[in-house]
Design an enzyme around this catalytic site. Structure first.
Site, PDB file in Angstrom:
ATOM      1  N   ILE A  36      -1.582   3.495   1.351  1.00 21.80           N
ATOM      2  CA  ILE A  36      -2.758   3.160   1.950  1.00 21.80           C
ATOM      3  C   ILE A  36      -2.728   3.607   3.414  1.00 21.80           C
ATOM      4  O   ILE A  36      -3.743   4.124   4.138  1.00 21.80           O
ATOM      5  CB  ILE A  36      -2.320   1.516   2.311  1.00 21.80           C
ATOM      6  CG1 ILE A  36      -3.719   0.901   3.060  1.00 21.80           C
ATOM      7  CG2 ILE A  36      -1.250   1.440   3.426  1.00 21.80           C
ATOM      8  CD1 ILE A  36      -4.942   0.872   2.015  1.00 21.80           C
ATOM      9  N   ALA A  37      -1.571   4.694   3.739  1.00 23.66           N
ATOM     10  CA  ALA A  37      -1.515   5.152   4.903  1.00 23.66           C
ATOM     11  C   ALA A  37      -2.486   6.606   4.703  1.00 23.66           C
ATOM     12  O   ALA A  37      -3.132   6.995   5.604  1.00 23.66           O
ATOM     13  CB  ALA A  37      -0.176   5.689   5.090  1.00 23.66           C
TER      14      ALA A  37
ATOM     15  N   SER B 202       8.251   8.653   8.770  1.00 20.43           N
ATOM     16  CA  SER B 202       8.524   8.197   7.437  1.00 20.43           C
ATOM     17  C   SER B 202      10.099   8.180   7.700  1.00 20.43           C
ATOM     18  O   SER B 202      10.648   8.451   8.649  1.00 20.43           O
ATOM     19  CB  SER B 202       8.211   9.120   6.287  1.00 20.43           C
ATOM     20  OG  SER B 202       8.587   8.833   5.172  1.00 20.43           O
ATOM     21  N   ARG B 203      10.892   7.454   6.737  1.00 16.69           N
ATOM     22  CA  ARG B 203      12.081   7.296   6.507  1.00 16.69           C
ATOM     23  C   ARG B 203      13.147   8.773   6.499  1.00 16.69           C
ATOM     24  O   ARG B 203      13.980   8.811   7.096  1.00 16.69           O
ATOM     25  CB  ARG B 203      12.614   6.700   5.623  1.00 16.69           C
ATOM     26  CG  ARG B 203      12.318   5.021   5.847  1.00 16.69           C
ATOM     27  CD  ARG B 203      12.919   3.959   4.757  1.00 16.69           C
ATOM     28  NE  ARG B 203      12.081   4.284   3.406  1.00 16.69           N
ATOM     29  CZ  ARG B 203      12.010   3.817   2.190  1.00 16.69           C
ATOM     30  NH1 ARG B 203      13.067   2.720   2.133  1.00 16.69           N
ATOM     31  NH2 ARG B 203      11.074   4.039   1.378  1.00 16.69           N
TER      32      ARG B 203
ATOM     33  N   LYS C 148      -2.245  -5.557   6.047  1.00 10.95           N
ATOM     34  CA  LYS C 148      -1.895  -7.168   5.369  1.00 10.95           C
ATOM     35  C   LYS C 148      -1.387  -7.085   4.109  1.00 10.95           C
ATOM     36  O   LYS C 148      -1.295  -5.713   3.357  1.00 10.95           O
ATOM     37  CB  LYS C 148      -3.278  -7.813   5.538  1.00 10.95           C
ATOM     38  CG  LYS C 148      -4.278  -7.221   4.486  1.00 10.95           C
ATOM     39  CD  LYS C 148      -4.829  -5.937   4.789  1.00 10.95           C
ATOM     40  CE  LYS C 148      -5.705  -5.526   3.756  1.00 10.95           C
ATOM     41  NZ  LYS C 148      -6.012  -3.928   3.734  1.00 10.95           N
TER      42      LYS C 148
ATOM     43  N   ARG D 164       4.024  -2.561  -5.527  1.00 11.47           N
ATOM     44  CA  ARG D 164       3.394  -3.870  -5.858  1.00 11.47           C
ATOM     45  C   ARG D 164       4.184  -4.598  -6.857  1.00 11.47           C
ATOM     46  O   ARG D 164       3.957  -5.781  -6.834  1.00 11.47           O
ATOM     47  CB  ARG D 164       1.925  -3.707  -6.363  1.00 11.47           C
ATOM     48  CG  ARG D 164       0.871  -3.167  -5.510  1.00 11.47           C
ATOM     49  CD  ARG D 164      -0.112  -2.884  -6.123  1.00 11.47           C
ATOM     50  NE  ARG D 164      -1.195  -2.448  -5.251  1.00 11.47           N
ATOM     51  CZ  ARG D 164      -1.484  -1.307  -4.585  1.00 11.47           C
ATOM     52  NH1 ARG D 164      -0.779  -0.177  -5.068  1.00 11.47           N
ATOM     53  NH2 ARG D 164      -2.707  -0.864  -4.012  1.00 11.47           N
TER      54      ARG D 164
ATOM     55  N   ASP E 124      -1.466  -8.932  -2.239  1.00  5.74           N
ATOM     56  CA  ASP E 124      -2.163  -7.653  -2.288  1.00  5.74           C
ATOM     57  C   ASP E 124      -3.736  -7.746  -2.271  1.00  5.74           C
ATOM     58  O   ASP E 124      -4.628  -7.273  -1.737  1.00  5.74           O
ATOM     59  CB  ASP E 124      -1.760  -6.717  -3.404  1.00  5.74           C
ATOM     60  CG  ASP E 124      -2.438  -5.435  -3.283  1.00  5.74           C
ATOM     61  OD1 ASP E 124      -2.991  -4.981  -2.412  1.00  5.74           O
ATOM     62  OD2 ASP E 124      -2.557  -4.845  -4.845  1.00  5.74           O
TER      63      ASP E 124
ATOM     64  N   TYR F 265      -4.145  -7.760 -11.510  1.00 10.28           N
ATOM     65  CA  TYR F 265      -4.120  -6.246 -12.129  1.00 10.28           C
ATOM     66  C   TYR F 265      -4.412  -6.427 -13.491  1.00 10.28           C
ATOM     67  O   TYR F 265      -4.234  -5.261 -14.285  1.00 10.28           O
ATOM     68  CB  TYR F 265      -2.665  -5.718 -11.763  1.00 10.28           C
ATOM     69  CG  TYR F 265      -2.297  -6.097 -10.434  1.00 10.28           C
ATOM     70  CD1 TYR F 265      -3.153  -5.410  -9.418  1.00 10.28           C
ATOM     71  CD2 TYR F 265      -0.853  -6.071 -10.193  1.00 10.28           C
ATOM     72  CE1 TYR F 265      -2.482  -5.665  -8.248  1.00 10.28           C
ATOM     73  CE2 TYR F 265      -0.481  -6.402  -9.032  1.00 10.28           C
ATOM     74  CZ  TYR F 265      -1.082  -5.991  -7.939  1.00 10.28           C
ATOM     75  OH  TYR F 265      -0.682  -6.155  -6.558  1.00 10.28           O
TER      76      TYR F 265
END
Length: 352
Positions: free
Chosen positions: A14-15, A35-36, A96, A162, A175, A230
């Protein structure tokens, strides 16, 4: 106009969708990405000249050249990251769903205390179609009484987050169901939930919710049904609002076919269909609601405007919509959990 410097926390799918919208905005620019691991952040910013790669959320939040942050982390980490950003004086756009309504209430209280913007990243509400349809409801269909949404994307990759109940506890409900509940808030505008019945299907390997169907009864006799997941083998984004004198429908209520991410169909116009009486298909009226910019781009613009205009009343409208959406989503999730606990072997938490 000085552009709003936005930093992204998280480098997931999504980023990657929102980053180009930030970079192309006339009101914002992508300043930094964290990021990590630094390597992931560096790979992400390679296509965004001027954006800095940062290791860890705290380093991004501490940067003086970041005015606002987009929290694109897994749901399990959102409140922690967003609260640290708000405490540091950063405006926040947050993905969200939230972990819960109580979680969002804590964040919104902190945003009010600090005089900052907190907006959720529900994109379809920023398309002109949403406001146009809401404004014409009474004229076209009388009093809205019921709403039905069906939102499916074909998806079966168990390696995806997900399918990870630890990081995304609600699975398809969080989602996909979020959009159904936001449509309830936008078009039915109920005050209280009076009754609910929900069915959920879980992935047999991961325990993640992959499909859910339900009906909700609200005050004033309003009702909503939803069907999300899905498992349908097709992309479906149907919405129907029924009133006392007609109905309105959309077949792309989440991501418009014209320019929603994943779609690029300039020949497909965005709008909604009006039906009343005994009208047959060739008598349905299609009402166009064009937009020169995508709903994701408009979301970034509106976020920047909300920061600049300092309108406390407008900020409260956004906070209220998010809280109501999450409250209804929480009710769905609570019903699913209650059912799982009642049936031995179906509650993933009992396997830990």
């Amino acid at each position: 106009m000085t552009k709003m410097n936005i930093g992204i926390i998280g480098t997931g799918f999504i980023a990657k969708i929102l980053a180009p919208q930030i970079q192309s905005s006339n009101k914002a620019r992508l300043a930094a990405v964290s990021s990590r691991t630094l390597a992931k952040a560096e790979k992400f910013v390679a296509n965004y000249p001027g954006a800095v790669a940062v290791e860890g959320a705290d380093q991004l939040i501490a940067r003086d050249d970041v005015d606002a942050v987009y929290v694109a982390t897994p749901t399990a980490a959102k409140e922690d990251v967003a609260s640290r950003a708000l405490a540091a004086g950063k405006q926040v756009l947050i993905e969200k769903p939230l972990h819960s309504a109580e979680s969002f209430k804590r964040l919104s209280a902190l945003a009010r205390e600090k005089g900052l913007v907190l907006m959720d990243a529900t994109h379809f509400v920023h398309h002109p179609r949403t406001a146009a349809m809401r404004e014409r409801l009474a004229d076209l269909i009388g009093a809205p009484r019921s709403l039905h949404t069906m939102f499916y994307f074909p998806f079966s990759d168990r390696e995806n987050i997900r399918f990870d109940p630890t990081n995304e506890p609600m699975g398809a409900v969080g989602d996909m169901g979020w959009y159904s509940m936001r449509a309830v808030v936008e078009y039915l505008a109920p005050n209280t939930l009076e009754d609910i019945k929900v069915f959920a299907e879980r992935d047999p390997q991961s325990g993640a919710v992959i499909r859910s169907t339900g009906v909700l009864k609200f005050d004033a006799g309003k009702t909503a049904t939803f069907d999300v997941g899905y498992t349908a083998g097709a992309a479906v984004m149907d919405l129907t609002v029924a009133g006392t004198s007609g109905i309105l429908t959309q077949d792309d209520f989440v991501l418009d076919w014209h320019s929603g991410f994943g779609f690029d169909n300039p020949d497909i116009q965005t709008g909604f269909v009006h039906r009343s009486g005994m009208a047959t298909r060739n008598e349905f009226a299609f009402i166009e609601t064009p937009s020169e910019r995508s709903q994701h781009a408009l979301m970034i613009d509106n976020f920047a405007d909300l920061i600049r205009n300092g309108d406390a009343a407008e900020r409260e409208i956004w906070l209220s919509a998010t809280e109501k959406t999450q409250v209804f989503l929480d009710a769905i999730w609570q019903e699913i959990q209650t059912q799982a606990r009642a049936v031995p072997g179906t509650d993933p938490s009992s396997k830990k």
